[in-house]
Design a protein around this motif. Structure first.
Motif, PDB file in Angstrom:
ATOM      1  N   PHE A  34     -45.682  27.444 -11.912  1.00 12.47           N
ATOM      2  CA  PHE A  34     -45.750  26.933 -10.542  1.00 12.47           C
ATOM      3  C   PHE A  34     -46.884  25.914 -10.394  1.00 12.47           C
ATOM      4  CE2 PHE A  34     -43.287  30.755 -10.150  1.00 12.47           C
ATOM      5  CZ  PHE A  34     -42.387  30.496  -9.125  1.00 12.47           C
ATOM      6  N   ALA A  45     -49.141  25.287  -5.227  1.00 18.29           N
ATOM      7  CA  ALA A  45     -48.460  26.205  -6.142  1.00 18.29           C
ATOM      8  C   ALA A  45     -48.269  27.570  -5.484  1.00 18.29           C
ATOM      9  CB  ALA A  45     -49.257  26.348  -7.431  1.00 18.29           C
ATOM     10  N   MET A  48     -45.406  27.382  -3.018  1.00 14.12           N
ATOM     11  CA  MET A  48     -44.132  27.365  -3.742  1.00 14.12           C
ATOM     12  C   MET A  48     -43.795  28.758  -4.264  1.00 14.12           C
ATOM     13  SD  MET A  48     -43.132  25.120  -7.112  1.00 14.12           S
ATOM     14  CE  MET A  48     -41.418  24.835  -7.551  1.00 14.12           C
ATOM     15  N   PHE A  49     -44.807  29.462  -4.764  1.00 17.60           N
ATOM     16  CA  PHE A  49     -44.623  30.800  -5.316  1.00 17.60           C
ATOM     17  C   PHE A  49     -44.148  31.773  -4.237  1.00 17.60           C
ATOM     18  CE2 PHE A  49     -46.305  35.029  -6.373  1.00 17.60           C
ATOM     19  CZ  PHE A  49     -45.801  35.209  -7.648  1.00 17.60           C
ATOM     20  N   TRP A  52     -40.648  31.107  -3.270  1.00 20.54           N
ATOM     21  CA  TRP A  52     -39.762  31.633  -4.305  1.00 20.54           C
ATOM     22  C   TRP A  52     -39.591  33.143  -4.161  1.00 20.54           C
ATOM     23  CZ3 TRP A  52     -41.839  34.869  -8.275  1.00 20.54           C
ATOM     24  CH2 TRP A  52     -40.900  35.295  -9.214  1.00 20.54           C
TER      25      TRP A  52
END
Length: 245
Positions: A34, A45, A48-49, A52
């Protein structure tokens, strides 16, 4: 792992906690994917993590997509899983001539998750590290206009970029016909630079030999210059369940 990577991972873990989530069950190799996807920016990051994690919880509540949810896509027998490349990456082959645009876009999305999860899981020997990658081969030989499905291509790439960061090692495009060039240009507009850099359009004998060399003759099917037989995705049996990715 280098010092600056360790620092970035530590900062990312703290940023994820601030967003109300946790990285407790994930090792540094997973988090690094990421970070790399977001140019080593811990906050981006982390965002985004968490996105997800939320997506997996909502879209893949069982942790995997069962075959019973994607019968039409599996029945086409258009995806093949060939074992590992010379570098240890699982090799996924897509025969575009066997694909027809689906009216059930939800089933298509589930199929994309199923094939990506299973491909990644097939490379795991023992315990998942978290940085496993795959090699894709998009075979465009003998396709006609009826096989063209830009939406499916865009969906596949968007899933790779958003939910499977740094899982793609390389994608080879074979036998691209002239009428597909304009479609590919349009699809390319949706791809990040990092993704485009991993795509190789094989157009001549030199590139074909390099393609065979990278995959390995023992893994590549005979029709592509190797020694193996095609193995349909659903015929591959894993000794373990697909990973959480």
């Amino acid at each position: 792992m280098e010092k600056h990577q360790e620092t970035a991972v530590s900062q990312m873990r703290k940023s994820v906690e601030k967003l109300g989530s946790s990285t407790q069950n994930y090792g540094a190799p997973t988090l690094l994917r990421f970070l790399i996807a977001r140019r080593m920016d811990p906050e981006k990051a982390a965002k985004m993590f968490v996105q997800w994690q939320n997506w997996r919880a909502e879209f893949v509540p069982l942790g995997f997509i069962p075959e019973s949810e994607i019968p039409d896509e599996l029945n086409a027998r258009k995806i093949y899983l060939q074992g590992l490349s010379k570098d240890g990456h699982p090799v996924l082959i897509i025969k575009a001539s066997k694909h027809l645009p689906s009216k059930d876009h939800l089933q298509l999305k589930r199929f994309v998750v199923h094939l990506l999860d299973k491909t990644i899981a097939s490379s795991i020997r023992g315990r998942e590290i978290g940085n496993e990658k795959l090699i894709g081969i998009l075979d465009l030989q003998q396709i006609t206009v009826k096989n063209i499905d830009a939406r499916a291509l865009i969906t596949g790439f968007q899933f790779l970029q958003s939910y499977y960061p740094e899982r793609l090692a390389k994608l080879f495009l074979l036998s691209m016909p002239w009428f597909f060039v304009s479609i590919w240009r349009m699809v390319s507009c949706f791809l990040e630079k990092a993704t485009l850099e991993k795509i190789v359009i094989v157009t001549n004998e030199k590139e074909r030999k390099a393609f065979i060399m990278e995959i390995g003759e023992d893994t590549l099917p005979e029709e592509y210059g190797g020694k193996a037989k095609l193995v349909a995705l659903q015929d591959v049996k894993l000794s373990h369940s697909p990973s959480q990715n």
